[in-house]
Structure formats: structure tokens, C-alpha cells
Design a protein around this motif. Structure first.
Motif, PDB file in Angstrom:
ATOM      1  N   THR A  12      -2.074  -2.006   7.332  1.00 39.49           N
ATOM      2  CA  THR A  12      -1.590  -2.501   6.049  1.00 39.49           C
ATOM      3  C   THR A  12      -0.065  -2.432   6.044  1.00 39.49           C
ATOM      4  O   THR A  12       0.547  -1.900   6.970  1.00 39.49           O
ATOM      5  CB  THR A  12      -2.157  -1.680   4.874  1.00 39.49           C
ATOM      6  OG1 THR A  12      -1.516  -0.388   4.852  1.00 39.49           O
ATOM      7  CG2 THR A  12      -3.660  -1.500   4.995  1.00 39.49           C
TER       8      THR A  12
ATOM      9  N   THR B   9       0.805  -1.227   0.000  1.00 35.85           N
ATOM     10  CA  THR B   9       0.000   0.000   0.000  1.00 35.85           C
ATOM     11  C   THR B   9       0.835   1.272   0.000  1.00 35.85           C
ATOM     12  O   THR B   9       0.272   2.373  -0.090  1.00 35.85           O
ATOM     13  CB  THR B   9      -0.967   0.047   1.203  1.00 35.85           C
ATOM     14  OG1 THR B   9      -0.233  -0.111   2.413  1.00 35.85           O
ATOM     15  CG2 THR B   9      -2.034  -1.032   1.093  1.00 35.85           C
TER      16      THR B   9
ATOM     17  N   ASN C 150      -6.760   4.373   8.206  1.00 37.09           N
ATOM     18  CA  ASN C 150      -6.027   3.114   8.109  1.00 37.09           C
ATOM     19  C   ASN C 150      -4.561   3.427   8.394  1.00 37.09           C
ATOM     20  O   ASN C 150      -4.116   4.565   8.259  1.00 37.09           O
ATOM     21  CB  ASN C 150      -6.152   2.511   6.706  1.00 37.09           C
ATOM     22  CG  ASN C 150      -7.591   2.212   6.317  1.00 37.09           C
ATOM     23  OD1 ASN C 150      -8.048   1.087   6.369  1.00 37.09           O
ATOM     24  ND2 ASN C 150      -8.335   3.244   5.912  1.00 37.09           N
TER      25      ASN C 150
ATOM     26  N   ASN D 156      -6.995  -0.944  11.771  1.00 40.46           N
ATOM     27  CA  ASN D 156      -6.824  -1.534  10.440  1.00 40.46           C
ATOM     28  C   ASN D 156      -5.419  -1.229   9.935  1.00 40.46           C
ATOM     29  O   ASN D 156      -5.084  -0.070   9.655  1.00 40.46           O
ATOM     30  CB  ASN D 156      -7.874  -0.990   9.473  1.00 40.46           C
ATOM     31  CG  ASN D 156      -7.900  -1.777   8.179  1.00 40.46           C
ATOM     32  OD1 ASN D 156      -8.189  -2.975   8.193  1.00 40.46           O
ATOM     33  ND2 ASN D 156      -7.589  -1.141   7.069  1.00 40.46           N
TER      34      ASN D 156
ATOM     35  N   ASN E 156      -6.324  -6.499   4.119  1.00 33.73           N
ATOM     36  CA  ASN E 156      -6.451  -5.127   4.631  1.00 33.73           C
ATOM     37  C   ASN E 156      -6.029  -4.104   3.574  1.00 33.73           C
ATOM     38  O   ASN E 156      -6.681  -3.073   3.389  1.00 33.73           O
ATOM     39  CB  ASN E 156      -5.613  -4.942   5.901  1.00 33.73           C
ATOM     40  CG  ASN E 156      -6.235  -5.609   7.116  1.00 33.73           C
ATOM     41  OD1 ASN E 156      -7.220  -6.328   6.991  1.00 33.73           O
ATOM     42  ND2 ASN E 156      -5.659  -5.381   8.284  1.00 33.73           N
ATOM     43  N   GLY E 157      -4.934  -4.397   2.881  1.00 39.13           N
ATOM     44  CA  GLY E 157      -4.492  -3.504   1.824  1.00 39.13           C
ATOM     45  C   GLY E 157      -5.448  -3.484   0.649  1.00 39.13           C
ATOM     46  O   GLY E 157      -5.712  -2.433   0.057  1.00 39.13           O
TER      47      GLY E 157
ATOM     48  N   TRP F  49      -2.593  -8.283   7.254  1.00 40.52           N
ATOM     49  CA  TRP F  49      -2.071  -6.942   6.986  1.00 40.52           C
ATOM     50  C   TRP F  49      -1.547  -6.832   5.553  1.00 40.52           C
ATOM     51  O   TRP F  49      -1.720  -5.805   4.907  1.00 40.52           O
ATOM     52  CB  TRP F  49      -0.936  -6.610   7.955  1.00 40.52           C
ATOM     53  CG  TRP F  49      -1.340  -6.535   9.396  1.00 40.52           C
ATOM     54  CD1 TRP F  49      -2.599  -6.685   9.921  1.00 40.52           C
ATOM     55  CD2 TRP F  49      -0.478  -6.313  10.501  1.00 40.52           C
ATOM     56  NE1 TRP F  49      -2.572  -6.567  11.280  1.00 40.52           N
ATOM     57  CE2 TRP F  49      -1.280  -6.339  11.672  1.00 40.52           C
ATOM     58  CE3 TRP F  49       0.893  -6.095  10.639  1.00 40.52           C
ATOM     59  CZ2 TRP F  49      -0.744  -6.142  12.943  1.00 40.52           C
ATOM     60  CZ3 TRP F  49       1.425  -5.899  11.900  1.00 40.52           C
ATOM     61  CH2 TRP F  49       0.612  -5.923  13.045  1.00 40.52           C
TER      62      TRP F  49
ATOM     63  N   CYS G 151      -0.435   2.262   7.824  1.00 40.87           N
ATOM     64  CA  CYS G 151       0.517   1.476   7.038  1.00 40.87           C
ATOM     65  C   CYS G 151       1.879   1.460   7.719  1.00 40.87           C
ATOM     66  O   CYS G 151       2.426   2.518   8.053  1.00 40.87           O
ATOM     67  CB  CYS G 151       0.648   2.055   5.628  1.00 40.87           C
ATOM     68  SG  CYS G 151       1.875   1.210   4.606  1.00 40.87           S
TER      69      CYS G 151
ATOM     70  N   GLY H  65      -6.850 -10.149  -2.350  1.00 41.04           N
ATOM     71  CA  GLY H  65      -6.750 -10.103  -0.891  1.00 41.04           C
ATOM     72  C   GLY H  65      -7.039 -11.402  -0.175  1.00 41.04           C
ATOM     73  O   GLY H  65      -6.523 -11.632   0.923  1.00 41.04           O
TER      74      GLY H  65
END
Length: 389
Positions: free
Chosen positions: A306, A59, A277, A304, A346-347, A342, A279, A358
Motif C-alpha cells: 500500500t 494508509t 501488509n 501486498n 490494496n489500501g 497499491w 506500506c 478501491g
């Protein structure tokens, strides 16, 4: 059709399947996910040693900086890193294009199927249009001087046009490079358009120090750039807390890096109606600042999460497995199931491609990766990824 059987299949959307079998068609579309006692009829099954997982989602990347691999000394801190990027990023367009093509191939070979990619120029548009990977381009806006807000915003919109019809949006770079006036323009645009957001967040302590007290290394950076910041008043709160009220509640927002995000920041965000979100790019964090985010804090708050690779200017490879391995080495309590969530679904959900990627489910085209060299369900230095589909 092709069928692959492995020691385990991790669909991510369901519990791991021991001796599971995944069957796909010639386009990589999943036909079925079954146990060994119910193989698909009339299809030869290839038996593999290892674990089959969905294709990875990266991401956060900067493919247009790929030509800077091995050019910037690691461990010198974010502000020094920014200065080096600005000094070195200009290069021959052909060299930049060749490096971005090589980065795209590297991600493909490492089992990545979709990428959230930061761009400041349209130089990677051609590469993305021809790529086997799904790209969402975030055209990054930088403009800390209030008077230039409209000018730089319009320039970003013009750059974004050059990526269409590929998925593209305009976004703020970071709190320390975007004025309040520019944040308001981005919010207005995001309130009225489909405009996914990705923002660099709290990569170093100096970012919070600058927002709280107008002190620290960013003062020197603005002097280095000949930017007059007399207009900026300290906010008496961390950078994240200062910009959250300026962000739209209509779009998903990815906060990237979060190296110095604390529990107060997270509690502050929870008071606002924002689709946040988070990352992690652990290898880049270690490369630049020699530290990692407080990962357990985010896990305990059930946020959440990523994964991203950042750029080859701040990483030795573009590999989500490598990011997962680094996280597990430093946070042994993280399970393979959680890391895979992750690095996949999630991404995919953040990028809006979870209907096709996913998870390993019938009807999806998620890509299939084989992980080998695990110790049970633990990643090791010997764990490798091989792309099957």
C-alpha cells in the motif's frame, strides 16, 4: 446522474477500457462502467482528456503533525527527526486543529478518499468526524520501559474511546519504542477485539543495529530522553524478526516505511502465520533518510503493498499521486497498473473498505480521479490529479 468519458478508464478490478465511460449518481455511486459504443441512455456524457482512476487510499498519515510543515530540516536522519518532533510537536491546540483541517482539505483536493491516520492525542477527532474522507485512526502506543506497560496501554485505550464511533484501534509505534511487555498487552487485546494494527518498521539502519547489537544512534536517543535501557538485551537479529513473534495472527498488520527491510526479514516473516501488509511512503523516506526501500524485493516476493504520505513534518504535500510518481522515477519498471493497485484497492482492503472503495465497479462509491499529463501509461512531472467525484 453524471457520465464521464476519458481516453482510458482504469477500473483497477479489470483491464483498462479505452474511451471508457463511467456513470455515477448524485451520491457518487457507480451505476455503470461501459465502452464508448454502449453509452448509458438519456445521460449527457462529459468528455475528458486523460485517465479516470478510483479515489486514492492513503494508509499512513499523521494529520496531528500538520502544523510542523517546513519546521524540520530534511535529510538529517530518523533519530534527529524524532528529537525535532518531540521538541516541536506541542503547540497551541487551535493551531494544530487548523493545520489538520487544512491537511484534510488538501488530501480531499488530491483525490484521496480514505486515510489510515496515526494519532497520539484525541485532537483530530472532531476534524475526522466532520470530514468527507473515511478515516481509520491508529492510536499509537509508546512505552519502552517495561514497568510502565500497563499504564501506557490503558491510556491509549482511553484515547481511543474519544474517537468512537469512528473506526479506531490501538497499535504499537515501533520496535524501538515498545517493550516486550507492552507488545504482549497489545497482542492479548488484538486477539480478542477487532483491532487493526499499523507499525513503523525499519526506517533506518540504527534500528536493526540496536536490536542486533545494542549499538548505534538509539543509545544516544535513550540517553537524550533519560530512559534507562539496562533491561534491554540485544536480540542478535533485526528488529522486525524480533517483534514478529510478539504480534497477533488474528488481525491485519501494516508495516510502514520498511526502508531497511531485507530479504532475510521477508523470509523470516513467511515462516509465521501473520497477516502482514507493507506500506511505502517514499517521499518521507527521502525527506528523512535520503534513501528508499528495496521496492523490487517486495514486488518480486508478490507482497501486498500500500502507499502512504506520512506527515507534513516529513513531506511537502499529502498526495498519493506524488508518492506514485517518486516510485516510478526511481523504479522505472513499475507499471501504472501496479502503482494504482497499491494506491487504491490494496489500501482499501487493508482498511476494510474494499466493498465501497478501491475499484470502479457498479454499486461502489470509490470516488473518481482524472489523471492528466501522462506519457502513454507513464507518470511524468506534468501528471496532475483532478477530483471528479
Amino acid at each position: 446522474m453524471k457520465s464521464f468519458k476519458a481516453d482510458y478508464v482504469f477500473p483497477v478490478s479489470a483491464d483498462p477500457i479505452k474511451n471508457g465511460i463511467v456513470t455515477v449518481d448524485d451520491h457518487g455511486k457507480v451505476i455503470s462502467v461501459t465502452e464508448e459504443n454502449s453509452p448509458p441512455p438519456n445521460v449527457k456524457v462529459e468528455t475528458l482528456s486523460g485517465v479516470i482512476v478510483p479515489g486514492f487510499i492513503n494508509t499512513h498519515c499523521h494529520t496531528e503533525l500538520s502544523h510542523l510543515k517546513d519546521k524540520i530540516e530534511p535529510g538529517t536522519g530518523l533519530i534527529s527527526f524524532i528529537k525535532e518532533i518531540m521538541a516541536l510537536r506541542a503547540s497551541d491546540p487551535e493551531a494544530i486543529e487548523a493545520a489538520s483541517l487544512a491537511a484534510d482539505q488538501e488530501m480531499y483536493d488530491n483525490g484521496i478518499v480514505a486515510v489510515g491516520d496515526i494519532s497520539n492525542t484525541p485532537g483530530t477527532a472532531g476534524m475526522k468526524a466532520d470530514s468527507a474522507l473515511y478515516y481509520h485512526t491508529f492510536v499509537e502506543i509508546l512505552g519502552f520501559v517495561p514497568e510502565r506497560a500497563e499504564e501506557v496501554f490503558n491510556a491509549a485505550l482511553a484515547t481511543a474511546e474519544q474517537f468512537k464511533p469512528q473506526p479506531v484501534s490501538v497499535t504499537a509505534h515501533a520496535p524501538y519504542t515498545v517493550s516486550k511487555e507492552l507488545f504482549k498487552l497489545i497482542k492479548k487485546y488484538s486477539d480478542n477485539n477487532d483491532n487493526l494494527l499499523s507499525i513503523h518498521n525499519q526506517e533506518c539502519e540504527d534500528e536493526n543495529k540496536f536490536y542486533r547489537y545494542k549499538l548505534g544512534g538509539f543509545i544516544d536517543l535513550y540517553k537524550h530522553l533519560n530512559i534507562n535501557i539496562d533491561f534491554f538485551k540485544p536480540q542478535a537479529r533485526n528488529s522486525l524478526q524480533s517483534v514478529i513473534p510478539l504480534l497477533t495472527n488474528k488481525q491485519k498488520i501494516l508495516m510502514v516505511h520498511n526502508t531497511c527491510t531485507n530479504l532475510k526479514d521477508i523470509y523470516f516473516i513467511k515462516r509465521f502465520d501473520r497477516k502482514i501488509n507493507w506500506c511505502f511512503c517514499p517521499n518521507a523516506n527521502l525527506y528523512i533518510e535520503k534513501r528508499l526501500p528495496k521496492v523490487e524485493l517486495f514486488v518480486n516476493q508478490d507482497l501486498n503493498i500500500t502507499l502512504g504520505t506520512d506527515s507534513l513534518a516529513s513531506n511537502t504535500k499529502l498526495c498519493i499521486l506524488s508518492e506514485m510518481r517518486t516510485l516510478q522515477q526511481h523504479f522505472p519498471s513499475l507499471s501504472l497498473e501496479m502503482l494504482l493497485q497499491w494506491g487504491t484497492i490494496n489500501g482499501a482492503e487493508f482498511l476494510g473498505v474494499d466493498s465501497t472503495k478501491g475499484t470502479i465497479e457498479a454499486g461502489k462509491t470509490p470516488g473518481l480521479n482524472l489523471l492528466t499529463g501522462l506519457d502513454g501509461f507513464k507518470l511524468t512531472d506534468d501528471t496532475k490529479v483532478k477530483r471528479l467525484v
